[in-house]
Design a protein around this motif. Structure first.
Motif, PDB file in Angstrom:
ATOM      1  N   GLU A  42     -24.199 -57.012 -40.102  1.00  0.00           N
ATOM      2  CA  GLU A  42     -24.196 -57.780 -38.850  1.00  0.00           C
ATOM      3  C   GLU A  42     -23.674 -59.191 -39.085  1.00  0.00           C
ATOM      4  N   GLY A  43     -24.198 -59.838 -40.130  1.00  0.00           N
ATOM      5  CA  GLY A  43     -23.837 -61.234 -40.389  1.00  0.00           C
ATOM      6  C   GLY A  43     -22.390 -61.421 -40.776  1.00  0.00           C
ATOM      7  N   GLU A  44     -21.799 -60.407 -41.409  1.00  0.00           N
ATOM      8  CA  GLU A  44     -20.408 -60.505 -41.846  1.00  0.00           C
ATOM      9  C   GLU A  44     -19.432 -59.911 -40.829  1.00  0.00           C
ATOM     10  N   GLY A  45     -19.936 -59.503 -39.675  1.00  0.00           N
ATOM     11  CA  GLY A  45     -19.062 -58.951 -38.637  1.00  0.00           C
ATOM     12  C   GLY A  45     -18.450 -57.630 -39.015  1.00  0.00           C
ATOM     13  N   ARG A  46     -19.172 -56.830 -39.783  1.00  0.00           N
ATOM     14  CA  ARG A  46     -18.614 -55.571 -40.290  1.00  0.00           C
ATOM     15  C   ARG A  46     -19.027 -54.351 -39.467  1.00  0.00           C
ATOM     16  N   VAL A  47     -19.795 -54.560 -38.402  1.00  0.00           N
ATOM     17  CA  VAL A  47     -20.049 -53.473 -37.465  1.00  0.00           C
ATOM     18  C   VAL A  47     -18.862 -53.424 -36.511  1.00  0.00           C
ATOM     19  N   ALA A  48     -18.086 -52.377 -36.599  1.00  0.00           N
ATOM     20  CA  ALA A  48     -16.864 -52.271 -35.796  1.00  0.00           C
ATOM     21  C   ALA A  48     -17.149 -51.739 -34.395  1.00  0.00           C
ATOM     22  N   PHE A  49     -17.967 -50.686 -34.326  1.00  0.00           N
ATOM     23  CA  PHE A  49     -18.287 -50.041 -33.047  1.00  0.00           C
ATOM     24  C   PHE A  49     -19.777 -49.762 -32.983  1.00  0.00           C
ATOM     25  N   ARG A  50     -20.314 -49.819 -31.747  1.00  0.00           N
ATOM     26  CA  ARG A  50     -21.716 -49.529 -31.531  1.00  0.00           C
ATOM     27  C   ARG A  50     -21.862 -48.558 -30.354  1.00  0.00           C
ATOM     28  N   TYR A  51     -22.766 -47.603 -30.477  1.00  0.00           N
ATOM     29  CA  TYR A  51     -23.019 -46.667 -29.385  1.00  0.00           C
ATOM     30  C   TYR A  51     -23.717 -47.373 -28.227  1.00  0.00           C
ATOM     31  N   ALA A  62     -27.245 -41.197 -29.240  1.00  0.00           N
ATOM     32  CA  ALA A  62     -27.855 -39.869 -29.215  1.00  0.00           C
ATOM     33  C   ALA A  62     -28.226 -39.355 -30.602  1.00  0.00           C
ATOM     34  N   ASN A  63     -27.680 -39.952 -31.653  1.00  0.00           N
ATOM     35  CA  ASN A  63     -27.949 -39.412 -32.992  1.00  0.00           C
ATOM     36  C   ASN A  63     -28.983 -40.210 -33.776  1.00  0.00           C
ATOM     37  N   GLY A  64     -29.441 -41.333 -33.226  1.00  0.00           N
ATOM     38  CA  GLY A  64     -30.484 -42.112 -33.871  1.00  0.00           C
ATOM     39  C   GLY A  64     -30.009 -43.156 -34.848  1.00  0.00           C
ATOM     40  N   SER A  65     -28.711 -43.435 -34.909  1.00  0.00           N
ATOM     41  CA  SER A  65     -28.179 -44.406 -35.865  1.00  0.00           C
ATOM     42  C   SER A  65     -28.870 -45.753 -35.735  1.00  0.00           C
ATOM     43  N   GLN A  66     -29.191 -46.336 -36.874  1.00  0.00           N
ATOM     44  CA  GLN A  66     -29.826 -47.646 -36.859  1.00  0.00           C
ATOM     45  C   GLN A  66     -28.914 -48.671 -36.195  1.00  0.00           C
ATOM     46  N   ARG A  67     -29.538 -49.485 -35.369  1.00  0.00           N
ATOM     47  CA  ARG A  67     -28.844 -50.555 -34.634  1.00  0.00           C
ATOM     48  C   ARG A  67     -27.647 -50.020 -33.850  1.00  0.00           C
ATOM     49  N   ASP A  68     -27.696 -48.757 -33.484  1.00  0.00           N
ATOM     50  CA  ASP A  68     -26.662 -48.123 -32.658  1.00  0.00           C
ATOM     51  C   ASP A  68     -25.284 -48.131 -33.319  1.00  0.00           C
ATOM     52  N   ILE A  69     -25.246 -48.177 -34.629  1.00  0.00           N
ATOM     53  CA  ILE A  69     -23.978 -48.310 -35.351  1.00  0.00           C
ATOM     54  C   ILE A  69     -23.180 -47.011 -35.297  1.00  0.00           C
ATOM     55  N   ALA A  70     -21.910 -47.135 -34.876  1.00  0.00           N
ATOM     56  CA  ALA A  70     -20.995 -45.991 -34.806  1.00  0.00           C
ATOM     57  C   ALA A  70     -19.869 -46.096 -35.822  1.00  0.00           C
ATOM     58  N   GLY A  71     -19.598 -47.302 -36.326  1.00  0.00           N
ATOM     59  CA  GLY A  71     -18.522 -47.491 -37.292  1.00  0.00           C
ATOM     60  C   GLY A  71     -18.661 -48.811 -38.004  1.00  0.00           C
ATOM     61  N   ILE A  72     -18.346 -48.837 -39.298  1.00  0.00           N
ATOM     62  CA  ILE A  72     -18.465 -50.055 -40.091  1.00  0.00           C
ATOM     63  C   ILE A  72     -17.223 -50.266 -40.954  1.00  0.00           C
ATOM     64  N   LEU A  73     -17.055 -51.512 -41.377  1.00  0.00           N
ATOM     65  CA  LEU A  73     -15.948 -51.921 -42.241  1.00  0.00           C
ATOM     66  C   LEU A  73     -16.463 -52.308 -43.623  1.00  0.00           C
ATOM     67  N   ASN A  74     -15.576 -52.230 -44.620  1.00  0.00           N
ATOM     68  CA  ASN A  74     -15.934 -52.760 -45.931  1.00  0.00           C
ATOM     69  C   ASN A  74     -15.775 -54.269 -45.930  1.00  0.00           C
ATOM     70  N   GLU A  75     -16.115 -54.909 -47.030  1.00  0.00           N
ATOM     71  CA  GLU A  75     -16.060 -56.374 -47.099  1.00  0.00           C
ATOM     72  C   GLU A  75     -14.651 -56.903 -46.870  1.00  0.00           C
ATOM     73  N   ALA A  76     -13.654 -56.216 -47.406  1.00  0.00           N
ATOM     74  CA  ALA A  76     -12.275 -56.683 -47.274  1.00  0.00           C
ATOM     75  C   ALA A  76     -11.675 -56.366 -45.914  1.00  0.00           C
ATOM     76  N   GLY A  77     -12.305 -55.473 -45.159  1.00  0.00           N
ATOM     77  CA  GLY A  77     -11.818 -55.137 -43.823  1.00  0.00           C
ATOM     78  C   GLY A  77     -10.718 -54.096 -43.794  1.00  0.00           C
ATOM     79  N   ASN A  78     -10.397 -53.496 -44.947  1.00  0.00           N
ATOM     80  CA  ASN A  78      -9.308 -52.504 -44.973  1.00  0.00           C
ATOM     81  C   ASN A  78      -9.814 -51.060 -45.039  1.00  0.00           C
ATOM     82  N   VAL A  79     -11.136 -50.877 -45.016  1.00  0.00           N
ATOM     83  CA  VAL A  79     -11.725 -49.536 -44.977  1.00  0.00           C
ATOM     84  C   VAL A  79     -12.639 -49.453 -43.763  1.00  0.00           C
ATOM     85  N   LEU A  80     -12.392 -48.473 -42.911  1.00  0.00           N
ATOM     86  CA  LEU A  80     -13.217 -48.242 -41.729  1.00  0.00           C
ATOM     87  C   LEU A  80     -13.763 -46.827 -41.761  1.00  0.00           C
TER      88      LEU A  80
END
Length: 222
Positions: A159-168, A172-190
């Motif tokens: 959250e603090g590094e802005g690496r949550v890309a998408f949120r539900y 429906a699946n119970g993902s923590q903090r509604d997370i649907a997609g995340i990035l790596n630190e460098a931002g080149n892996v999704l």
């Protein structure tokens, strides 16, 4: 522009991903088998598609993460090559240590297959820059193990590094903090559970996924 789609035993969205990349880039991606030790030279983009690699007989993505090709994928990601993992591909990326956390069984223990609404949390990464911050988009999901889990320290860092890309918007699946997609630190892996390759033309019922590929490939296709 030179892209590749990695196929594992049990992948079933590799052709969908290849079609999406061809439609946006104008060039057919290379098809790479999981047992290959090396990636083709000069790749600009790598995609790990959805499916059920190795039948999900251990943990989803765990066996695929140890395929020979994943060492080359990890090395390419370290060099800055964009890597997209969708659904099972997201699971493989977490199991391979390229993204933090894990994808667990859906909270209701059922397979979910429908179109969901997502909020774009980070519109500055190369994968999300064709969207507006906070925009709501509609993308299909199809998974049984899409419940994203990480400990609170990791979640706070994402959250603090802005690496949550998408949120539900409807989790429906119970993902923590509604997370649907995340990035790596460098931002080149999704990694993301929803399938953007299934939303690239009107016949799919919507085109919100197309902009992910257009943003990610922008400089590569002119």
């Amino acid at each position: 522009m030179k892209s590749a789609v990695i196929t594992f035993p049990g992948s079933n969205c590799d052709r969908d991903m290849a079609v999406a990349l061809r439609q946006v880039s104008g060039r057919d991606p290379l098809r790479v088998w999981h047992g290959d030790a090396d990636l083709p030279d000069g790749l600009d983009f790598i995609a790990l598609p959805g499916g059920f690699s190795y039948g999900d007989y251990l943990r989803s993505g765990a066996m695929a993460a140890n395929s020979p090709i994943m060492r080359s994928v990890a090395a390419a990601a370290a060099r800055g090559v964009p890597v997209l993992g969708v659904c099972n591909g997201f699971q493989v990326l977490t199991e391979a240590g390229l993204l933090p956390g894990a994808l667990m069984r859906n909270a209701r223990q059922t397979f979910i297959c429908r179109t969901v609404e997502l909020r774009v949390e980070n519109a500055e990464s190369r994968f999300t820059r064709a969207y507006e911050p906070g925009e709501t988009i509609r993308i299909p999901v199809a998974h049984h193990d899409g419940n994203y889990y990480a400990d609170q320290t990791v979640l706070d860092r994402l959250e603090g590094e802005g690496r949550v890309a998408f949120r539900y918007l409807d989790n429906a699946n119970g993902s923590q903090r509604d997370i649907a997609g995340i990035l790596n630190e460098a931002g080149n892996v999704l990694g993301m559970m929803p399938h953007p390759e299934r939303a690239v033309e009107e016949a799919h019922g919507g085109t919100d996924g197309r902009r992910l590929f257009e943003g990610a490939l922008r400089e590569l296709v002119g």
